[in-house]
Design an enzyme around this catalytic site. Structure first.
Site, mmCIF file in Angstrom:
data_model
loop_
_atom_site.group_PDB
_atom_site.id
_atom_site.type_symbol
_atom_site.label_atom_id
_atom_site.label_comp_id
_atom_site.label_asym_id
_atom_site.label_seq_id
_atom_site.Cartn_x
_atom_site.Cartn_y
_atom_site.Cartn_z
ATOM 1 N N GLU A 46 0.716 -0.844 -0.014
ATOM 2 C CA GLU A 46 0.151 -0.446 0.432
ATOM 3 C C GLU A 46 0.415 1.030 0.639
ATOM 4 O O GLU A 46 0.336 2.322 -0.073
ATOM 5 C CB GLU A 46 -0.893 0.194 1.184
ATOM 6 C CG GLU A 46 -1.958 -0.929 0.913
ATOM 7 C CD GLU A 46 -1.065 -1.642 1.627
ATOM 8 O OE1 GLU A 46 -2.328 -3.050 2.752
ATOM 9 O OE2 GLU A 46 -0.021 -3.027 2.196
ATOM 10 N N CYS A 73 -3.101 -3.554 7.806
ATOM 11 C CA CYS A 73 -2.976 -4.247 8.378
ATOM 12 C C CYS A 73 -3.201 -2.976 9.811
ATOM 13 O O CYS A 73 -2.743 -1.808 8.902
ATOM 14 C CB CYS A 73 -0.349 -4.593 9.128
ATOM 15 S SG CYS A 73 0.501 -2.821 8.132
ATOM 16 N N ALA A 152 12.088 -38.202 -6.967
ATOM 17 C CA ALA A 152 13.143 -38.372 -8.298
ATOM 18 C C ALA A 152 12.844 -39.422 -8.189
ATOM 19 O O ALA A 152 13.460 -40.784 -6.193
ATOM 20 C CB ALA A 152 13.786 -37.995 -8.581
ATOM 21 N N ARG A 182 14.649 -24.236 -3.688
ATOM 22 C CA ARG A 182 14.848 -24.415 -2.200
ATOM 23 C C ARG A 182 15.460 -22.803 -1.964
ATOM 24 O O ARG A 182 14.963 -22.426 -0.651
ATOM 25 C CB ARG A 182 16.241 -25.165 -2.464
ATOM 26 C CG ARG A 182 16.688 -26.792 -2.539
ATOM 27 C CD ARG A 182 17.389 -26.450 -2.327
ATOM 28 N NE ARG A 182 17.654 -28.495 -2.858
ATOM 29 C CZ ARG A 182 18.730 -28.887 -2.938
ATOM 30 N NH1 ARG A 182 19.889 -28.213 -2.734
ATOM 31 N NH2 ARG A 182 18.598 -30.553 -2.325
ATOM 32 N N THR A 194 19.782 -40.145 4.221
ATOM 33 C CA THR A 194 19.417 -39.121 3.546
ATOM 34 C C THR A 194 21.054 -38.136 3.938
ATOM 35 O O THR A 194 21.763 -38.364 2.578
ATOM 36 C CB THR A 194 18.687 -38.678 3.131
ATOM 37 O OG1 THR A 194 17.531 -39.369 2.821
ATOM 38 C CG2 THR A 194 18.568 -37.417 1.889
ATOM 39 N N GLU A 280 12.815 -33.387 1.464
ATOM 40 C CA GLU A 280 13.454 -34.079 0.652
ATOM 41 C C GLU A 280 13.827 -35.798 0.238
ATOM 42 O O GLU A 280 15.070 -35.486 -0.038
ATOM 43 C CB GLU A 280 14.731 -32.978 0.184
ATOM 44 C CG GLU A 280 14.643 -32.100 -0.645
ATOM 45 C CD GLU A 280 14.584 -31.407 -2.167
ATOM 46 O OE1 GLU A 280 16.128 -32.235 -2.365
ATOM 47 O OE2 GLU A 280 15.189 -29.661 -2.210
ATOM 48 N N GLY A 282 14.936 -39.168 3.529
ATOM 49 C CA GLY A 282 14.290 -40.231 2.573
ATOM 50 C C GLY A 282 13.001 -41.178 2.529
ATOM 51 O O GLY A 282 12.307 -40.207 2.682
ATOM 52 N N LEU A 286 10.088 -39.648 4.107
ATOM 53 C CA LEU A 286 8.533 -38.821 3.282
ATOM 54 C C LEU A 286 7.799 -39.551 3.782
ATOM 55 O O LEU A 286 6.272 -38.846 3.642
ATOM 56 C CB LEU A 286 8.973 -38.553 2.031
ATOM 57 C CG LEU A 286 10.125 -37.970 1.166
ATOM 58 C CD1 LEU A 286 10.883 -38.576 0.032
ATOM 59 C CD2 LEU A 286 9.259 -36.389 1.249
#
Length: 341
Positions: A46, A73, A152, A182, A194, A280, A282, A286
């Site tokens: 703004e 705000c 992947a 990232r 990992t 990311e 392993g 995940l």
């Protein structure tokens, strides 16, 4: 309002933990000033829109209408309240896409404008506004960071060889895109396995931008200090069951591993005002996030390579989600949305 949202996108990756905001001043159907929040701690959208209008049309500001994608705000933070500025400029009508979910603002900015006699119209493209600031809304509504899962996999569904030796699955373009991602998020997490076998740097060396905070789960603190994660070059958090301690820019944070740790981990990141995280690897890490439904978006690369035998990739069941498929070099990128707009 769409112009506000397009402007706001320009601040992506630079304004967190603030939301992305764009603002447009319109007089008789003509834009006389516009701006966006471009960096955390700097002027809000703004302010920049009004300053832009003052260069050529100062006499028109008080009779103009202001469009902004998030409620102005009403409190003092890094900058003064935008609601006060709008009132002082004599603007009579304000259009808003979304009410701010931050309890320090939520409804107070609109209330202050109303009390000053300013007409406020809300819910203009609200779904588009929520999607734009999905990290910000998730953080304040769910009290945790926005969680992105990324991995992947080979065409036959493996994430790594059984030997755990390094095996590059995705192509060069996919790798560059991951580094861009990232740079856009505040933190990045991997599990102990990992960290140990891949020895990742978890930085943005293939892209220009800010490195995310590195996070690793190592319950027994067994990872050797020779790993890249311990090079003190980037802020790093080690979640463990042994100690809470600060060493230069490495923080050791003790959790209770006798109970589920993911919510503990996310609560700590919430307390540190970290609004987004990329997981990311392993597979075990995940899959834990998937099984506990602690994810908002999954980004899965599938490469035209086969391992025949290896470590299976994570699995998201019941994919009745909004899914987009994109070609990146020779890889297929599937983006699955689990964020409720």
């Amino acid at each position: 309002m769409q112009r506000c949202i397009d402007l706001a996108k320009s601040g992506f990756g630079n304004v967190a933990p603030n939301p992305m905001v764009g603002a447009v001043l319109v007089h008789d159907g003509k834009i006389i000033g516009e701006g966006y929040h471009y960096e955390f701690g700097k002027a809000h959208a703004e302010v920049n829109a009004i300053n832009d209008a003052e260069k050529n049309y100062p006499e028109l500001i008080s009779s103009a209408e202001l469009y902004v994608n998030l409620e102005p705000c009403s409190h003092y933070g890094k900058t003064p309240p935008c609601a006060d500025l709008i009132i002082s400029k004599g603007i009579k009508k304000v259009f808003i896409s979304n009410q701010d979910p931050n309890p320090m603002v939520s409804g107070r900015g609109i209330g202050k404008l109303n009390a000053a006699g300013i007409e406020v119209v809300t819910d203009i493209l609200p779904e588009v506004g929520r999607k734009l600031n999905r990290r910000f809304f998730t953080f304040h509504e769910k009290k945790r960071p926005f969680i992105i899962l990324k991995w992947a996999q080979t065409a036959d569904g493996f994430i790594a060889p059984v030997s755990k030796e390094k095996f590059q699955i995705s192509g060069a373009q996919s790798q560059e895109l991951v580094h861009k991602w990232r740079s856009e998020e505040q933190s990045i997490l991997v599990g102990k396995e990992t960290a140990l076998y891949d020895n990742p740097q978890l930085n943005v060396r293939l892209w220009e931008g800010k490195d995310p905070i590195r996070i690793v789960i190592d319950s027994k603190l067994l990872l050797p200090e020779s790993l890249n994660l311990f090079n003190h070059e980037i802020e790093t958090i080690i979640f463990n069951s042994i100690k809470t301690e600060e060493q230069k820019n490495i923080s050791f944070v003790k959790l209770n591993f006798k109970t589920p740790i993911l919510n503990q981990l996310l609560s700590h990141l919430y307390s540190k005002n970290i609004q987004s995280i990329i997981i990311e690897g392993g597979t075990t890490t995940l899959q834990k996030f998937i099984d506990e439904n602690l994810w908002d978006e999954a980004r899965i690369f599938t490469a035209p390579k086969k391992l025949i035998y290896g470590i299976k990739a994570p699995v998201i069941l019941f994919e009745n989600f909004n899914t987009e498929i994109i070609s990146v070099g020779g890889d297929e990128l599937k983006i699955i949305n689990n964020f409720l707009e």
